[in-house]
Enzyme design. Structure first.
Site, PDB file in Angstrom:
ATOM      1  N   LYS A  82      -8.286   1.154   2.337  1.00 53.88           N
ATOM      2  CA  LYS A  82      -7.668   0.361   1.268  1.00 53.88           C
ATOM      3  C   LYS A  82      -8.283   0.800  -0.044  1.00 53.88           C
ATOM      4  CE  LYS A  82      -4.812  -3.224   1.102  1.00 53.88           C
ATOM      5  NZ  LYS A  82      -3.852  -3.471   2.180  1.00 53.88           N
TER       6      LYS A  82
HETATM    7  N1  GLU Z   1      -0.156  -2.390   1.813  1.00 53.65           N
HETATM    8  C1  GLU Z   1       0.503  -2.531   3.073  1.00 53.65           C
HETATM    9  C2  GLU Z   1      -0.389  -3.241   4.067  1.00 53.65           C
HETATM   10  O1  GLU Z   1      -1.296  -3.940   3.698  1.00 53.65           O
HETATM   11  C3  GLU Z   1       1.053  -1.197   3.579  1.00 53.65           C
HETATM   12  C4  GLU Z   1       0.009  -0.156   3.853  1.00 53.65           C
HETATM   13  C5  GLU Z   1       0.574   1.205   4.211  1.00 53.65           C
HETATM   14  O2  GLU Z   1       1.754   1.340   4.347  1.00 53.65           O
HETATM   15  O3  GLU Z   1      -0.240   2.134   4.328  1.00 53.65           O
HETATM   16  O4  GLU Z   1      -0.175  -3.196   5.255  1.00 53.65           O
END
Ligand code: GLU
Length: 420
Positions: free
Chosen positions: A109
């Site tokens: 993240k």
């Molecule tokens: N931000 C989204 C999540 O928390 C998608 C993450 C992604 O597609 O890599 O799952």
């Protein structure tokens, strides 16, 4: 991010959830310790020259939690609450989410501590490009693949891809959630919200219940909340409340979601909508309904307000909306929680389909995208539900346990803990 005195920091809280599941599957102490810590953390400075000439020095982060099952994967958010602790927690959640849906990815993240809603588009672009430059050597289609998250969208992904491609050559697969014109996949934008509905339908079916007529209150009306509301409305559920930063609207008979979508698409906030009664975001959480879906930020249901929740099911469309003290209080009151790593896994599953198409240089029709999305999520739900029944545990414990089993097996097979 603010915490009630009842709860630990968000990273400790996710480790608490890991610990609960690790106990069920009797995970070794060595593996537990390894999976409770991210494998790499980048904290970078992001200088941004504002349009008025002033210089802002922002804090940016990319935390790579685990890559034993595949490249690191996870979104990038722009929000004033972003800090290293929060990003660590969210990176860890991505590891369990990708493993649970059996995607060939790990978890990561990123984020910048900033309020982009008060910036011009040029400022956001400069900030995004500088952040990308600062973390680019750790990104890549087989290394770490960002995606949209809170306050980031397809345009932001396009800038990240462009900046990365300037250094490494044309690389659409380095990010997902891109615009369609740059290798984005039809279906990706709605995948998180639609995925929430697929998981909810699977849950209701397993409990011999029907979605038609169910009252659903949704906190949030951004990418996730809006698509979820729309898909629920189409299927005959009653979306009784939705909200955005300005507050929410409530109609016990069901809101006119197409009209509210038009209102928001025209750039207006919900507090100016001519629909239902106006409620605050806190009031929305306490409304009587069958399903409450927090679809905005984290830590909104805690031990301090869980007693006021009047839903039978909490569908965690956002990441980490229920803290450990909230989780215990909801369980004591007989409220079922469908955990984030399952409920909102449609987003990263859609990202996997986009990435797959990019690296194969092949495109799918949206019908295939949505049908494979459904298959993956229904399988994940069935795995979680069966595990929970077998071990007499919560859906969260089951979801984490399945993720932990898969990740720990890959970690061991790769010899990561041999210390070599
Ligand atoms: N931000 C989204 C999540 O928390 C998608 C993450 C992604 O597609 O890599 O799952």
């Amino acid at each position: 991010m603010s915490h009630t005195p009842l709860d630990p920091s968000s990273h400790e809280a996710v480790n608490h959830y890991i610990g609960q599941a690790a106990d069920i599957i009797d995970l070794s102490d060595e593996v537990r310790r390894s999976l409770s810590t991210p494998s790499r953390e980048l904290a970078v400075q992001v200088p941004v020259r504002l349009d008025n000439g002033e210089l802002q020095i922002l804090h940016g982060f990319r935390v790579q939690h685990n890559d034993s099952r595949g490249p690191y994967k996870g979104g990038i958010r722009y929000h004033p609450s972003v800090d290293l602790n929060e990003v660590r927690a969210l990176a860890s959640l991505m590891t369990w989410k990708t493993a649970l849906v059996d995607l060939p990815f790990g978890g990561a993240k990123g984020g910048i501590e900033v309020d982009p809603t008060v910036m011009s588009v040029y400022e956001v672009e400069r900030m995004t490009r500088r952040f990308t430059l600062m973390v680019a050597d750790q990104l890549g289609p087989y290394r770490d693949i960002p995606a949209p998250d809170v306050n980031t969208d397809a345009q932001v992904m396009a800038w990240i891809m462009d900046e990365f491609s300037d250094i490494n050559g044309y690389s659409p697969a380095v990010v997902t959630g891109k615009p369609l014109a740059l290798g984005g996949a039809p279906g990706r934008e709605s995948a998180t919200g639609l995925g929430c509905v697929f998981v909810l339908e699977a849950f209701l079916e397993a409990n011999h219940l029907d979605l038609i007529g169910k009252r659903v209150a949704i906190q949030g009306f951004g990418n996730v909340g809006r698509h979820m509301a729309w898909e629920l409305f189409r299927r005959g559920a009653k979306v009784t409340a939705v909200s955005d930063v300005s507050g929410g609207v409530f109609n016990p008979g069901g809101l006119d979601i197409p009209q509210l979508s038009d209102h928001v698409r025209s750039g207006k906030l919900l507090n100016t909508a001519d629909e239902g009664d106006h409620v605050t975001n806190d009031q929305l959480l306490g409304l009587g309904c069958d399903i409450l879906a927090p679809a905005a930020l984290g830590e909104v249901i805690t031990g301090a307000n869980a007693a006021s929740i009047n839903a039978r099911v909490v569908l965690e469309a956002a990441n980490y909306p229920v803290t450990p003290s909230g989780d215990v209080a909801l369980r004591e009151r007989g409220v079922t929680v469908i955990p984030d790593v399952l409920a909102n896994a449609g987003g990263v599953t859609g990202s996997y389909f986009e990435w797959t198409q990019n690296i194969q240089q092949f495109t799918w029709k949206v019908e295939r995208f949505n049908s494979e999305l459904r298959d993956r999520l229904v399988t994940a739900f069935t795995d979680v539900n069966s595990f929970a029944k077998l071990h007499d545990c919560s859906l969260r414990e089951a979801a984490y346990a399945i993720g932990l089993q898969r990740v720990s097996e890959a970690t061991k097979l790769r010899g990561y803990l041999s210390g070599a």
